[in-house]
Design a protein around this motif. Structure first.
Motif, PDB file in Angstrom:
ATOM      1  N   UNK A 114      41.088  26.522  38.445  1.00 25.36           N
ATOM      2  CA  UNK A 114      40.117  27.615  38.477  1.00 25.36           C
ATOM      3  C   UNK A 114      40.784  28.925  38.909  1.00 25.36           C
ATOM      4  N   UNK A 115      41.685  28.858  39.883  1.00 20.49           N
ATOM      5  CA  UNK A 115      42.400  30.065  40.312  1.00 20.49           C
ATOM      6  C   UNK A 115      43.294  30.610  39.196  1.00 20.49           C
ATOM      7  N   UNK A 116      43.994  29.720  38.510  1.00 21.04           N
ATOM      8  CA  UNK A 116      44.849  30.153  37.408  1.00 21.04           C
ATOM      9  C   UNK A 116      43.997  30.762  36.296  1.00 21.04           C
ATOM     10  N   UNK A 117      42.888  30.139  35.966  1.00 18.30           N
ATOM     11  CA  UNK A 117      42.004  30.688  34.939  1.00 18.30           C
ATOM     12  C   UNK A 117      41.451  32.049  35.316  1.00 18.30           C
ATOM     13  N   UNK A 118      41.045  32.194  36.573  1.00 16.00           N
ATOM     14  CA  UNK A 118      40.533  33.492  37.037  1.00 16.00           C
ATOM     15  C   UNK A 118      41.628  34.548  36.973  1.00 16.00           C
ATOM     16  N   UNK A 119      42.837  34.178  37.358  1.00 18.56           N
ATOM     17  CA  UNK A 119      43.948  35.124  37.304  1.00 18.56           C
ATOM     18  C   UNK A 119      44.286  35.532  35.884  1.00 18.56           C
ATOM     19  N   UNK A 120      44.315  34.571  34.987  1.00 17.59           N
ATOM     20  CA  UNK A 120      44.631  34.880  33.589  1.00 17.59           C
ATOM     21  C   UNK A 120      43.535  35.706  32.920  1.00 17.59           C
ATOM     22  N   UNK A 121      42.299  35.543  33.356  1.00 13.61           N
ATOM     23  CA  UNK A 121      41.208  36.322  32.762  1.00 13.61           C
ATOM     24  C   UNK A 121      41.388  37.818  33.021  1.00 13.61           C
ATOM     25  N   UNK A 122      42.035  38.167  34.109  1.00 10.56           N
ATOM     26  CA  UNK A 122      42.216  39.580  34.431  1.00 10.56           C
ATOM     27  C   UNK A 122      43.292  40.240  33.581  1.00 10.56           C
ATOM     28  N   UNK A 123      44.158  39.437  32.990  1.00  9.38           N
ATOM     29  CA  UNK A 123      45.134  40.006  32.057  1.00  9.38           C
ATOM     30  C   UNK A 123      44.397  40.608  30.864  1.00  9.38           C
ATOM     31  N   UNK A 124      43.380  39.909  30.385  1.00  8.57           N
ATOM     32  CA  UNK A 124      42.579  40.434  29.278  1.00  8.57           C
ATOM     33  C   UNK A 124      41.891  41.739  29.633  1.00  8.57           C
ATOM     34  N   UNK A 125      41.404  41.838  30.857  1.00  6.66           N
ATOM     35  CA  UNK A 125      40.761  43.076  31.311  1.00  6.66           C
ATOM     36  C   UNK A 125      41.773  44.218  31.315  1.00  6.66           C
ATOM     37  N   UNK A 126      42.942  43.961  31.898  1.00  8.43           N
ATOM     38  CA  UNK A 126      43.967  45.008  31.990  1.00  8.43           C
ATOM     39  C   UNK A 126      44.461  45.426  30.612  1.00  8.43           C
ATOM     40  N   UNK A 127      44.716  44.465  29.740  1.00 11.91           N
ATOM     41  CA  UNK A 127      45.189  44.800  28.397  1.00 11.91           C
ATOM     42  C   UNK A 127      44.125  45.591  27.639  1.00 11.91           C
ATOM     43  N   UNK A 128      42.873  45.177  27.769  1.00  8.93           N
ATOM     44  CA  UNK A 128      41.794  45.891  27.084  1.00  8.93           C
ATOM     45  C   UNK A 128      41.681  47.337  27.527  1.00  8.93           C
TER      46      UNK A 128
END
Length: 149
Positions: A96-110
């Motif tokens: 869950x922590x890894x998934x939450x962390x990876x989800x923020x990459x999408x936010x930053x890239x967007x």
């Protein structure tokens, strides 16, 4: 040395308090937290509930990944809390922590694709670092020892 369940819970709570994405938009500062958005000029906090359900329609997909990350973070928080009061499945918390962390990459890239926006995925570094530091020793496969001769 493996940290105890209380120390892991405190680390997960702290990871939810830091800004997950720091945005600089034309010299203005906006921070994306688990609980909402904070705009520095004028100082204003918009809760995640208000952002997703009251003020916006048809959000871009990269912003929706912020909400997914928050849900995954809440799963990790619940799992870490269960480790203090009962027992914890470290694999669920770590994933869950890894998934939450990876989800923020999408936010930053967007956001970084937009002209005049600079987004720093602080939450990605914090959440992945937390998963690696506190949970990798608990979930990694046992090392293979060489056979006795």
């Amino acid at each position: 040395m493996v940290a105890g369940p209380r120390r892991r819970l405190v680390a997960v709570v702290v990871a939810g308090l830091v800004p997950w994405t720091v945005l600089v938009i034309g010299g203005e500062l906006t921070m994306v937290f688990t609980l909402g958005l904070f705009n520095a000029n004028p100082p204003q906090m918009v809760s995640i509930y208000d952002f997703f359900f009251r003020f916006t329609d048809g959000l871009p997909q990269f912003i929706e990944s912020w909400g997914t990350g928050v849900l995954l973070y809440l799963l990790a928080l619940g799992s870490a809390l269960s480790g203090v009061v009962w027992r914890e499945d470290h694999r669920i918390t770590a994933l869950a922590l890894v998934g939450a962390g990876l989800s923020q990459i999408g936010v930053a890239v967007g956001f970084n694709r937009r002209i005049g926006y600079v987004a720093l995925p602080v939450g990605t570094v914090v959440l992945l670092g937390l998963a690696w530091w506190y949970y990798w020793p608990l979930v990694r496969p046992p090392s293979v020892s060489s056979p006795a001769e």
